[in-house]
Design an enzyme around this catalytic site. Sequence first.
Site, PDB file in Angstrom:
ATOM      1  N   THR A 188       0.851  -1.183   0.000  1.00  0.00           N
ATOM      2  CA  THR A 188       0.000   0.000   0.000  1.00  0.00           C
ATOM      3  C   THR A 188       0.885   1.232   0.000  1.00  0.00           C
ATOM      4  OG1 THR A 188      -1.604   1.335   1.238  1.00  0.00           O
ATOM      5  CG2 THR A 188      -0.209  -0.117   2.514  1.00  0.00           C
ATOM      6  N   ASP A 190      -0.128   3.922   1.162  1.00  0.00           N
ATOM      7  CA  ASP A 190      -0.509   4.659   2.373  1.00  0.00           C
ATOM      8  C   ASP A 190       0.440   4.390   3.534  1.00  0.00           C
ATOM      9  OD1 ASP A 190      -2.633   5.727   1.038  1.00  0.00           O
ATOM     10  OD2 ASP A 190      -4.156   4.448   1.960  1.00  0.00           O
TER      11      ASP A 190
END
Length: 420
Positions: A188, A190
């Site tokens: 990810t 993020d």
Amino acid sequence: MNITVLGEAKFESPIGHSVSDSLLIPENIVIDPASTAKDDLKFELAGPRSKLFFDPKNTRAGIVTCGGLCPGLNNVIRSLFLELHHAYGVKQVIGFRGGYQGLDPVNGKEPVVLTPKFVHSIHKEGGTVLGTSRGPVDIRIAVDNLIQREVNMIFTVGGDGTQRGGNELFQEAKKRGYPLAVVGVPKTIDNDVAFVTRTFGYMTAVSEASKVLSNAHNEAISVENGIALVKLMGRNAGFVAAGATIACQDVNFALLPEVAFKLEGPNGFLAALKKRVLERSHALVVVAEGAGQDLFTADEMKKDDSGNIKAKDIGVFLRDTIGKYFKNENIPVVIRYIDPSYIVRSSAANSEDAILCDMFARNAVHAAMAGKTGLVIGYMHDRFIHVPIDLLTSRKKSMDPLSFQWKAVQASTGQVAQFK
């Protein structure tokens, strides 16, 4: 943390060195003598084992990439294959196409057999050559398919939703008594995966996002009272926005999901933005997609196909709110709203992420060949570790407002205090 092992490892490893299961990495390496907390978690050190559970010449491996795109997916696919093929000499490696849907023989496309020629230059491309999708698959049908194809190990490359799916594959295979190694590679941009200091793709996304911020700054300073507002990805964690802010050094306001802020009032964001525009005639604002969700009226939460709550569009909301505010204040401004969205995650991995991808992949192969299952490769204290899937998916990592990184954001923006 105890890692499930499929059985006794009897085959000699072709790898010239090995790591013992007794070597552990603590979750916390900072010792506070005054602390009364219980002992921290300790994790197996990842790496090749001296004995293998699977006989390489009779082993078939599968790879699946799921969820959103991320720089480095093709690097992981390539390194998984090369380690399996060259280092261990496995019988066959197949790539399931289209995410977890590819595990369903009725709805999915026929898997591709990976070869050195197929993976030769895929690491130079963004995206994933295997394709991806969001959403679950009927686990019973997926395991039926894996058994019928005589797949001995499956590498699940994706975020927490993907790894939850991997845990279901692990549990279903275990229930049936089928020796399937399920090993996850966390993905990810993020960077919000627990027990992983840095997920692959994060630094590339930060690099791409910082370029956008530099261009947005040019837009803002080229007109009188220019306000550039950039929305970056980050549903629950603002690591991309924070990293890009620090890298760019031109941002004046950074709004993240972890730190609540007020719009109105003498100490609110709008007042601070007005002060900035009047003093410097321009401003650059960065907002993570998950920031300011409390500013919206409560209604039914909507989720995507992976089970993630869909954030309301804070970028458009701020654009319209800022425009209305300055109009009421009778201050002419030029607002440039920029939403690079998926662009920052669809490029090829930079050198730093390419190295990280390779290490994640090779350690995943070592774990699977040793018969370890139900785990994800973690990364803490510059060491790769084995993390049980159910533990990893039970937590989320976010930015601590007291952390060094958030303080760096405040220092680079001049945003000494958040708006309250």
